[in-house]
Motif scaffolding. Structure first.
Motif, PDB file in Angstrom:
ATOM      1  N   GLY A 163       0.808  -1.210   0.000  1.00  0.00           N
ATOM      2  CA  GLY A 163       0.000   0.000   0.000  1.00  0.00           C
ATOM      3  C   GLY A 163       0.839   1.257   0.000  1.00  0.00           C
ATOM      4  O   GLY A 163       0.437   2.286   0.534  1.00  0.00           O
ATOM      5  N   GLY A 194      -9.092   1.759   3.753  1.00  0.00           N
ATOM      6  CA  GLY A 194      -9.369   1.081   2.488  1.00  0.00           C
ATOM      7  C   GLY A 194      -8.264   1.239   1.467  1.00  0.00           C
ATOM      8  O   GLY A 194      -8.478   1.018   0.272  1.00  0.00           O
ATOM      9  N   VAL A 195      -7.051   1.623   1.921  1.00  0.00           N
ATOM     10  CA  VAL A 195      -5.925   1.764   1.006  1.00  0.00           C
ATOM     11  C   VAL A 195      -5.460   0.398   0.513  1.00  0.00           C
ATOM     12  O   VAL A 195      -5.015   0.238  -0.624  1.00  0.00           O
ATOM     13  CB  VAL A 195      -4.767   2.517   1.687  1.00  0.00           C
ATOM     14  CG1 VAL A 195      -3.545   2.591   0.775  1.00  0.00           C
ATOM     15  CG2 VAL A 195      -5.221   3.909   2.094  1.00  0.00           C
ATOM     16  N   VAL A 196      -5.563  -0.595   1.390  1.00  0.00           N
ATOM     17  CA  VAL A 196      -5.223  -1.968   1.022  1.00  0.00           C
ATOM     18  C   VAL A 196      -6.453  -2.843   1.234  1.00  0.00           C
ATOM     19  O   VAL A 196      -7.360  -2.501   1.996  1.00  0.00           O
ATOM     20  CB  VAL A 196      -4.040  -2.504   1.862  1.00  0.00           C
ATOM     21  CG1 VAL A 196      -2.802  -1.672   1.623  1.00  0.00           C
ATOM     22  CG2 VAL A 196      -4.389  -2.543   3.330  1.00  0.00           C
ATOM     23  N   GLY A 197      -6.476  -3.957   0.540  1.00  0.00           N
ATOM     24  CA  GLY A 197      -7.594  -4.877   0.690  1.00  0.00           C
ATOM     25  C   GLY A 197      -7.532  -5.618   2.008  1.00  0.00           C
ATOM     26  O   GLY A 197      -6.455  -5.789   2.583  1.00  0.00           O
ATOM     27  N   ARG A 215       2.460  -9.838  -7.261  1.00  0.00           N
ATOM     28  CA  ARG A 215       1.914  -8.640  -7.887  1.00  0.00           C
ATOM     29  C   ARG A 215       2.473  -8.422  -9.290  1.00  0.00           C
ATOM     30  O   ARG A 215       1.839  -7.762 -10.104  1.00  0.00           O
ATOM     31  CB  ARG A 215       2.195  -7.417  -7.015  1.00  0.00           C
ATOM     32  CG  ARG A 215       1.413  -7.398  -5.732  1.00  0.00           C
ATOM     33  CD  ARG A 215       1.799  -6.224  -4.859  1.00  0.00           C
ATOM     34  NE  ARG A 215       3.201  -6.312  -4.431  1.00  0.00           N
ATOM     35  CZ  ARG A 215       3.783  -5.428  -3.652  1.00  0.00           C
ATOM     36  NH1 ARG A 215       3.097  -4.379  -3.214  1.00  0.00           N
ATOM     37  NH2 ARG A 215       5.054  -5.553  -3.314  1.00  0.00           N
ATOM     38  N   LYS A 254      -2.990  -8.552  -5.690  1.00  0.00           N
ATOM     39  CA  LYS A 254      -3.931  -7.456  -5.881  1.00  0.00           C
ATOM     40  C   LYS A 254      -5.361  -7.990  -5.772  1.00  0.00           C
ATOM     41  O   LYS A 254      -5.660  -9.087  -6.242  1.00  0.00           O
ATOM     42  CB  LYS A 254      -3.737  -6.819  -7.260  1.00  0.00           C
ATOM     43  CG  LYS A 254      -2.388  -6.152  -7.473  1.00  0.00           C
ATOM     44  CD  LYS A 254      -2.294  -4.822  -6.765  1.00  0.00           C
ATOM     45  CE  LYS A 254      -1.034  -4.074  -7.159  1.00  0.00           C
ATOM     46  NZ  LYS A 254      -0.927  -2.754  -6.495  1.00  0.00           N
ATOM     47  N   ASP A 255      -6.251  -7.193  -5.160  1.00  0.00           N
ATOM     48  CA  ASP A 255      -7.646  -7.598  -5.117  1.00  0.00           C
ATOM     49  C   ASP A 255      -8.355  -7.081  -6.371  1.00  0.00           C
ATOM     50  O   ASP A 255      -7.733  -6.493  -7.260  1.00  0.00           O
ATOM     51  CB  ASP A 255      -8.321  -7.111  -3.834  1.00  0.00           C
ATOM     52  CG  ASP A 255      -8.447  -5.592  -3.759  1.00  0.00           C
ATOM     53  OD1 ASP A 255      -8.122  -4.901  -4.740  1.00  0.00           O
ATOM     54  OD2 ASP A 255      -8.884  -5.097  -2.697  1.00  0.00           O
ATOM     55  N   ARG A 285      -6.096  -3.057  -5.326  1.00  0.00           N
ATOM     56  CA  ARG A 285      -5.374  -2.715  -4.104  1.00  0.00           C
ATOM     57  C   ARG A 285      -4.444  -3.860  -3.697  1.00  0.00           C
ATOM     58  O   ARG A 285      -4.737  -5.029  -3.949  1.00  0.00           O
ATOM     59  CB  ARG A 285      -6.347  -2.433  -2.959  1.00  0.00           C
ATOM     60  CG  ARG A 285      -7.330  -1.296  -3.218  1.00  0.00           C
ATOM     61  CD  ARG A 285      -8.334  -1.172  -2.085  1.00  0.00           C
ATOM     62  NE  ARG A 285      -9.137  -2.392  -1.932  1.00  0.00           N
ATOM     63  CZ  ARG A 285     -10.103  -2.543  -1.031  1.00  0.00           C
ATOM     64  NH1 ARG A 285     -10.368  -1.549  -0.186  1.00  0.00           N
ATOM     65  NH2 ARG A 285     -10.782  -3.683  -0.956  1.00  0.00           N
ATOM     66  N   ASP A 286      -3.316  -3.501  -3.041  1.00  0.00           N
ATOM     67  CA  ASP A 286      -2.462  -4.535  -2.465  1.00  0.00           C
ATOM     68  C   ASP A 286      -3.257  -5.324  -1.429  1.00  0.00           C
ATOM     69  O   ASP A 286      -4.022  -4.751  -0.642  1.00  0.00           O
ATOM     70  CB  ASP A 286      -1.243  -3.909  -1.791  1.00  0.00           C
ATOM     71  CG  ASP A 286      -0.228  -3.381  -2.792  1.00  0.00           C
ATOM     72  OD1 ASP A 286      -0.371  -3.675  -3.989  1.00  0.00           O
ATOM     73  OD2 ASP A 286       0.707  -2.679  -2.364  1.00  0.00           O
ATOM     74  N   GLN A 287      -3.039  -6.630  -1.428  1.00  0.00           N
ATOM     75  CA  GLN A 287      -3.798  -7.477  -0.495  1.00  0.00           C
ATOM     76  C   GLN A 287      -2.988  -8.730  -0.160  1.00  0.00           C
ATOM     77  O   GLN A 287      -2.391  -9.354  -1.032  1.00  0.00           O
ATOM     78  CB  GLN A 287      -5.126  -7.892  -1.119  1.00  0.00           C
ATOM     79  CG  GLN A 287      -5.989  -8.767  -0.215  1.00  0.00           C
ATOM     80  CD  GLN A 287      -7.281  -9.182  -0.886  1.00  0.00           C
ATOM     81  OE1 GLN A 287      -7.268  -9.714  -1.990  1.00  0.00           O
ATOM     82  NE2 GLN A 287      -8.398  -8.909  -0.231  1.00  0.00           N
ATOM     83  N   GLN A 319      -4.044   1.698   7.105  1.00  0.00           N
ATOM     84  CA  GLN A 319      -4.298   1.428   5.693  1.00  0.00           C
ATOM     85  C   GLN A 319      -5.523   0.536   5.502  1.00  0.00           C
ATOM     86  O   GLN A 319      -6.279   0.702   4.546  1.00  0.00           O
ATOM     87  CB  GLN A 319      -3.071   0.778   5.056  1.00  0.00           C
ATOM     88  CG  GLN A 319      -1.912   1.741   4.866  1.00  0.00           C
ATOM     89  CD  GLN A 319      -0.750   1.052   4.178  1.00  0.00           C
ATOM     90  OE1 GLN A 319      -0.363  -0.055   4.550  1.00  0.00           O
ATOM     91  NE2 GLN A 319      -0.197   1.706   3.174  1.00  0.00           N
TER      92      GLN A 319
END
Length: 408
Positions: A305, A377-380, A407, A334-335, A339-341, A373
């Protein structure tokens, strides 16, 4: 760059270190203090020495390549002459003796020689203990391993935790135990407390667990005695000069080694890729050699994120949840929203909503940045899945891949 040399060097060690460094063109000036000279030598990472055997103008003699996939999976080759290889095996064998292997033991040992594997040196090192060695090859069939260990009355296992896990799983599923095993010596990857506790339930109640520490690049580095705690190692100071570089306020720094006996592949002030802390040398066992505690792999930092995230912190989550090493893998991807997840691969967790909620709480508590984060909601959100085939991924050198960044 700050450095802390763990050994109090003798004049002989100083002379050997200066001689090794001179092979790379680092010359000590007349009257120069050794510490000043040593600080002038740059710290390096692992180097690939594939082309060394092709020097037509030099008589190199009998030699052999050692290979490693490392944590990145990128092959690296190191060239040793035959004498160096035997010397390393002799020192490594003394480490096995310190772990508790003796002449009355029968040691069941995993491993085959080949690209990315130099396990034949393990058998040479075991010969230094006087033990009876039972080679198991890759040991991929748990039933065959159990049968051979039982048939030959093996009482010591020499194995990476990743390779022992399938055998333990088979013992658990059949209700059997290998009660003859008094000692397990690991190496190549850490053995975490939750896995040690699990393994012991299928072995003897008093089974001891110890480890050795080495890399293909730098050679054998350390060993555990009966008094060593998790991640604690004595240093083979007759072979290695060990330093901690750029230690933080807690004393954790980058582990750097110099091999005093390499001729073809000179190893001077080379990072091992590990983070470590120095321990007091007065071990209860009476061994006065320098001691370290390994605290994780260096360089395991990713951008999650947009913020730095220490992958080593995920081990805390694994241990708090009591998940075995063959049922835990963190995958960064990524979701659907881009977003990074993180997705935790674990069959046990994927079927247990309460365990999932506990994992989410632990993950959010890893750092204030991660919690923020997630809340913004910056990351999943943390998700869960069962690993393919019920087992975690492996690196090219056969180690458990606890973390994968997909990723790209």
């Amino acid at each position: 760059m700050t450095s802390h040399m763990l050994s109090t060097l003798t004049e002989a060690q100083v002379d050997r270190a200066a001689a090794v460094a001179s092979r790379l063109g680092h010359e000590r000036l007349p009257g120069e203090e050794f510490a000043t000279f040593w600080a002038r030598i740059p710290v390096t990472g692992a180097v690939d020495h594939t082309g060394l055997h092709q020097r037509p103008d030099t008589e190199l003699g009998a030699r052999i390549f050692f290979s490693s996939g490392g944590s990145t999976g990128i092959p690296k080759f190191t060239l040793l002459d035959h004498t160096e290889m035997l010397r390393n095996c002799a020192v490594h064998g003394r480490g096995y003796r310190s772990c508790g292997i003796g002449s009355r033991d029968t040691v069941a040992a995993w491993g085959l020689a080949g690209t990315m594997n130099s396990e034949f040196t393990m058998y040479l090192a075991l010969a230094e203990t006087g033990c009876c060695t039972l080679p198991l090859g890759k040991g991929e069939d748990p039933d065959s391993v159990i049968d051979l260990v039982s048939r030959f009355d093996a009482n010591v296992l020499l194995v990476m935790p990743s390779n022992l896990a399938p055998v333990i799983a088979r013992l658990e599923s059949t209700g059997r135990r290998l009660e003859s095993i008094r000692l397990v010596v690991t190496g190549g990857e850490p053995l975490y407390p939750s896995d040690e506790a699990r393994f012991r339930k299928s072995l003897g109640n008093s089974t001891a667990f110890r480890s050795v520490f080495q890399t293909s690049d730098t050679g054998t580095i350390g060993y555990q005695c009966a008094s060593s705690g998790p991640g604690e190692f004595h240093i083979h100071e007759e072979l290695q000069l060990v330093e901690l570089i750029d230690a933080d306020v807690e004393g954790t720094g980058y582990l750097v080694t110099t091999n005093l006996e390499r001729r073809l592949t000179t190893v001077v002030r080379q990072r091992t890729g590990d983070l470590a802390q120095a321990l007091e040398p007065n071990c209860p066992c009476g061994d006065a050699s320098p001691r370290i505690r390994l605290v994780g792999r260096a360089g395991k930092i990713v951008k999650f994120g947009g913020e730095k995230f220490a992958v080593n912190s995920l081990v805390h989550l694994k241990e708090e949840l009591g998940l075995p090493l063959d049922d835990f893998e963190a995958v960064l991807g990524k979701d659907s929203a881009g977003r990074d997840q993180f997705v935790i691969g674990s069959e046990r967790m994927s079927a247990d909503p309460q365990l999932q909620e506990r994992a989410r709480q632990l993950f959010a508590a890893i750092s204030p940045v991660v919690r923020s984060q997630i809340d913004l909601g910056v990351v999943g959100p943390l998700e869960f899945s069962g690993p393919a085939g019920g087992a975690t991924s492996r690196t090219v050198s056969g180690k458990t891949a606890y973390f994968t960044d997909r990723r790209a």
